[in-house]
Design an enzyme around this catalytic site. Structure first.
Site, PDB file in Angstrom:
ATOM      1  N   ARG A  50       0.873  -1.287  -0.123  1.00  0.00           N
ATOM      2  CA  ARG A  50       0.077  -0.151  -0.122  1.00  0.00           C
ATOM      3  C   ARG A  50       0.781   1.137   0.056  1.00  0.00           C
ATOM      4  O   ARG A  50       2.035   1.161   0.208  1.00  0.00           O
ATOM      5  CB  ARG A  50      -0.891   0.023   1.014  1.00  0.00           C
ATOM      6  CG  ARG A  50      -0.874  -0.659   2.368  1.00  0.00           C
ATOM      7  CD  ARG A  50       0.465  -0.101   3.316  1.00  0.00           C
ATOM      8  NE  ARG A  50       0.275   1.334   3.364  1.00  0.00           N
ATOM      9  CZ  ARG A  50       1.079   2.206   3.400  1.00  0.00           C
ATOM     10  NH1 ARG A  50       2.251   1.975   3.804  1.00  0.00           N
ATOM     11  NH2 ARG A  50       0.930   3.473   3.835  1.00  0.00           N
ATOM     12  N   GLY A  51       0.156   2.330  -0.140  1.00  0.00           N
ATOM     13  CA  GLY A  51       0.951   3.664  -0.406  1.00  0.00           C
ATOM     14  C   GLY A  51       1.217   3.900  -1.720  1.00  0.00           C
ATOM     15  O   GLY A  51       1.409   3.004  -2.574  1.00  0.00           O
ATOM     16  N   ALA A  52       0.882   5.223  -2.134  1.00  0.00           N
ATOM     17  CA  ALA A  52       0.758   5.710  -3.626  1.00  0.00           C
ATOM     18  C   ALA A  52       1.685   5.114  -4.472  1.00  0.00           C
ATOM     19  O   ALA A  52       1.714   4.475  -5.319  1.00  0.00           O
ATOM     20  CB  ALA A  52       0.269   7.018  -3.664  1.00  0.00           C
ATOM     21  N   ARG A  69      -7.625  -0.021  -6.888  1.00  0.00           N
ATOM     22  CA  ARG A  69      -7.958   0.862  -5.966  1.00  0.00           C
ATOM     23  C   ARG A  69      -8.166   2.235  -6.575  1.00  0.00           C
ATOM     24  O   ARG A  69      -7.545   2.329  -7.716  1.00  0.00           O
ATOM     25  CB  ARG A  69      -6.813   0.926  -4.983  1.00  0.00           C
ATOM     26  CG  ARG A  69      -6.811  -0.428  -3.947  1.00  0.00           C
ATOM     27  CD  ARG A  69      -5.519  -0.135  -2.825  1.00  0.00           C
ATOM     28  NE  ARG A  69      -6.290   0.799  -2.022  1.00  0.00           N
ATOM     29  CZ  ARG A  69      -5.573   1.193  -0.828  1.00  0.00           C
ATOM     30  NH1 ARG A  69      -4.217   0.871  -0.789  1.00  0.00           N
ATOM     31  NH2 ARG A  69      -6.160   1.995   0.034  1.00  0.00           N
ATOM     32  N   GLN A  73      -1.543   2.354   9.876  1.00  0.00           N
ATOM     33  CA  GLN A  73      -0.464   2.331   9.201  1.00  0.00           C
ATOM     34  C   GLN A  73       0.616   3.035   9.961  1.00  0.00           C
ATOM     35  O   GLN A  73       1.550   2.907   9.943  1.00  0.00           O
ATOM     36  CB  GLN A  73      -0.703   3.312   7.875  1.00  0.00           C
ATOM     37  CG  GLN A  73      -1.252   2.420   6.744  1.00  0.00           C
ATOM     38  CD  GLN A  73      -2.992   2.531   6.797  1.00  0.00           C
ATOM     39  OE1 GLN A  73      -3.448   2.927   7.795  1.00  0.00           O
ATOM     40  NE2 GLN A  73      -3.424   2.611   5.707  1.00  0.00           N
ATOM     41  N   ASP A 120      -2.056  10.946  -2.024  1.00  0.00           N
ATOM     42  CA  ASP A 120      -2.375   9.737  -3.008  1.00  0.00           C
ATOM     43  C   ASP A 120      -3.021  10.480  -4.021  1.00  0.00           C
ATOM     44  O   ASP A 120      -2.685   9.687  -5.035  1.00  0.00           O
ATOM     45  CB  ASP A 120      -3.701   8.934  -2.252  1.00  0.00           C
ATOM     46  CG  ASP A 120      -3.040   7.992  -0.998  1.00  0.00           C
ATOM     47  OD1 ASP A 120      -3.049   8.374  -0.054  1.00  0.00           O
ATOM     48  OD2 ASP A 120      -2.825   7.029  -1.378  1.00  0.00           O
ATOM     49  N   ASN A 140      -5.332  12.456   0.997  1.00  0.00           N
ATOM     50  CA  ASN A 140      -4.522  11.616   1.717  1.00  0.00           C
ATOM     51  C   ASN A 140      -5.513  10.662   2.591  1.00  0.00           C
ATOM     52  O   ASN A 140      -6.557  10.649   2.771  1.00  0.00           O
ATOM     53  CB  ASN A 140      -3.139  12.142   2.385  1.00  0.00           C
ATOM     54  CG  ASN A 140      -2.338  11.343   2.788  1.00  0.00           C
ATOM     55  OD1 ASN A 140      -1.779  10.684   2.242  1.00  0.00           O
ATOM     56  ND2 ASN A 140      -1.823  11.557   4.178  1.00  0.00           N
ATOM     57  N   LYS A 141      -4.688   9.855   3.627  1.00  0.00           N
ATOM     58  CA  LYS A 141      -5.312   8.999   4.513  1.00  0.00           C
ATOM     59  C   LYS A 141      -6.497   9.666   5.349  1.00  0.00           C
ATOM     60  O   LYS A 141      -6.175  11.023   5.542  1.00  0.00           O
ATOM     61  CB  LYS A 141      -4.466   8.305   5.326  1.00  0.00           C
ATOM     62  CG  LYS A 141      -4.789   7.383   6.316  1.00  0.00           C
ATOM     63  CD  LYS A 141      -5.588   6.113   5.686  1.00  0.00           C
ATOM     64  CE  LYS A 141      -5.172   5.503   4.535  1.00  0.00           C
ATOM     65  NZ  LYS A 141      -6.015   4.555   3.883  1.00  0.00           N
TER      66      LYS A 141
HETATM   67  O1  MRU Z   1      -4.287   3.121   2.078  1.00  0.00           O
HETATM   68  P1  MRU Z   1      -3.167   3.230   2.002  1.00  0.00           P
HETATM   69  O2  MRU Z   1      -2.145   2.648   3.212  1.00  0.00           O
HETATM   70  O3  MRU Z   1      -2.666   2.704   0.648  1.00  0.00           O
HETATM   71  O4  MRU Z   1      -2.879   4.982   2.180  1.00  0.00           O
HETATM   72  C1  MRU Z   1      -1.690   5.539   1.895  1.00  0.00           C
HETATM   73  C2  MRU Z   1      -1.672   6.961   2.285  1.00  0.00           C
HETATM   74  O5  MRU Z   1      -2.353   7.548   2.351  1.00  0.00           O
HETATM   75  C3  MRU Z   1      -0.249   7.411   2.139  1.00  0.00           C
HETATM   76  O6  MRU Z   1      -0.084   8.586   3.185  1.00  0.00           O
HETATM   77  C4  MRU Z   1       0.177   7.956   0.824  1.00  0.00           C
HETATM   78  O7  MRU Z   1      -0.126   7.007  -0.066  1.00  0.00           O
HETATM   79  C5  MRU Z   1       1.332   8.651   0.745  1.00  0.00           C
HETATM   80  S1  MRU Z   1       2.292   7.375   0.544  1.00  0.00           S
HETATM   81  C6  MRU Z   1       4.049   7.842   0.305  1.00  0.00           C
END
Ligand code: MRU
Length: 350
Positions: free
Chosen positions: A47-49, A88, A196, A237, A247-248
């Site tokens: 996970r993470g963009a 996603r 996370q 994201d 973002n999250k």
């Molecule tokens: O649902 P996730 O864990 O994929 O969400 C990730 C985030 O929101 C991160 O903050 C974002 O992707 C930046 S990662 C460098």
């Protein structure tokens, strides 16, 4: 930390460190098929963009191998690519990774399937290495906004685990320390429901010996009111053309509290996270994940049977709350519509 995404030529597989079980277990999750990749993306093995963009790129190479037996392999492959891009909806890097592969295919439209698979594997490896280099450059730029003795709050995990390595928001922390800033510490918001912050940010900072304290998401106001937070740095994201940053879930609340308490709020993200086709944050599709992530902690149910829950995974922070967007080409400042357009132009991007 770079061991969490690696391609095994021996096994023809993408090996992911399974982030669902960190920090308790360090299990590998091998992906050999498109279905494995989609499952890993959707269940957040990875996970993470930026990390899902890199994974998508390798996924395309696996898909090209997989369609060997199909009579119309090009159509079958196009369908698989679309399924990866749609795994996603919010992080634009996922589709970005697939689109980059599609461009390469268009430029090599006469290539046979095997040649295409090889080209894609090389391109995925290039994207993987580029991402680490981009994050390191971003960290070097971002170091300028961090001062000696700062405690930096971050939300979710925008670290090495969320990228190919080094991280975006945590890359800024690493960049500041590499630049010689003294006595830097981090508050990691725990980030319900997938945790996370508590699990992943704390894990990788501890591994690097960077002081980190985990706080409940709802402690943010108190910590800022007590003067315990000097800066906020988060990842993104998707960043819209006007600078709104998606973002999250919970990031928007942190940004509002930061504004109220005079704490500068920064977003760190590569240019590939900026989607100029999305006019504002409110135009971004927000992933609505399974209720089980909220109703259960591990195997224990914590809400009464049948009570509905919200599990929106992201929110949009308006550009007006953001002091700067830290990218690999420098720190963009408001008004973002102009600074984003200029950065794309200078970088020779569309
Ligand atoms: O649902 P996730 O864990 O994929 O969400 C990730 C985030 O929101 C991160 O903050 C974002 O992707 C930046 S990662 C460098």
């Amino acid at each position: 930390m770079e061991r969490h995404i690696r391609y095994s030529h021996q096994d023809n597989a993408l090996i992911l460190l399974d982030q669902r079980y960190l920090p308790a277990r360090e299990d590998d999750f091998p992906c050999r098929t498109t279905q494995d990749i989609i499952y890993a993306l959707q269940t957040m093995v990875v996970r993470g963009a930026p990390a899902i963009g890199v994974t998508a790129a390798y996924g395309c190479a696996l898909a090209a191998r997989e369609v060997a037996a199909e009579a119309d392999w090009k159509t079958a492959l196009s369908h698989r690519l679309e399924s990866i891009a749609e795994a996603r909806p919010t992080a634009v890097n996922l589709r970005w990774g697939v689109e980059r592969m599609k461009k390469l295919w268009a430029a090599n439209s006469t290539a046979d399937r095997q040649t295409l698979a090889e080209l894609w594997l090389q391109e995925a490896t290039r994207i993987h290495k580029e991402d680490i280099a981009i994050n390191t450059r971003m960290g070097a730029h971002g170091a300028a906004v961090i001062d000696d003795d700062d405690t930096v709050m971050t939300h979710c995990n925008a670290g090495a685990l969320a990228t190919a390595g080094y991280g975006t928001a945590l890359g800024v922390i690493r960049g500041a320390i590499d630049a010689g800033k003294k006595n830097i510490s981090v508050i990691a918001n725990e980030t319900r429901p997938f945790l996370q912050g508590a699990r992943l940010t704390a894990y990788e900072l501890k591994e690097d010996g960077i002081p980190v304290t985990v706080a409940c998401d709802n402690a943010c106001g108190l910590l800022m009111r007590r003067g315990m937070v000097q800066k906020v740095v988060v990842g993104a994201d998707r960043i819209a053309a006007n600078g709104d940053a998606v973002n999250k879930i919970g990031t928007y609340s942190v940004a509002l509290l930061a504004r109220e308490h005079g704490v500068p709020f920064y977003v760190a993200a590569p240019l590939s996270t900026i989607d100029r086709n999305t006019p504002t944050g409110d135009h971004t599709p927000i992933e609505d994940r399974t209720p089980r992530e909220v109703t259960h902690v591990g195997d224990t149910q914590i809400t009464p049977d049948g009570v509905p829950v919200f599990n929106f995974a992201f929110d949009a922070t308006p550009a007006a709350l953001i002091a700067g967007i830290i990218t690999e080409v420098g720190i963009l400042r408001p008004p973002y519509a102009e600074s984003i357009a200029r950065a794309f132009n200078d970088a020779g991007l569309e």
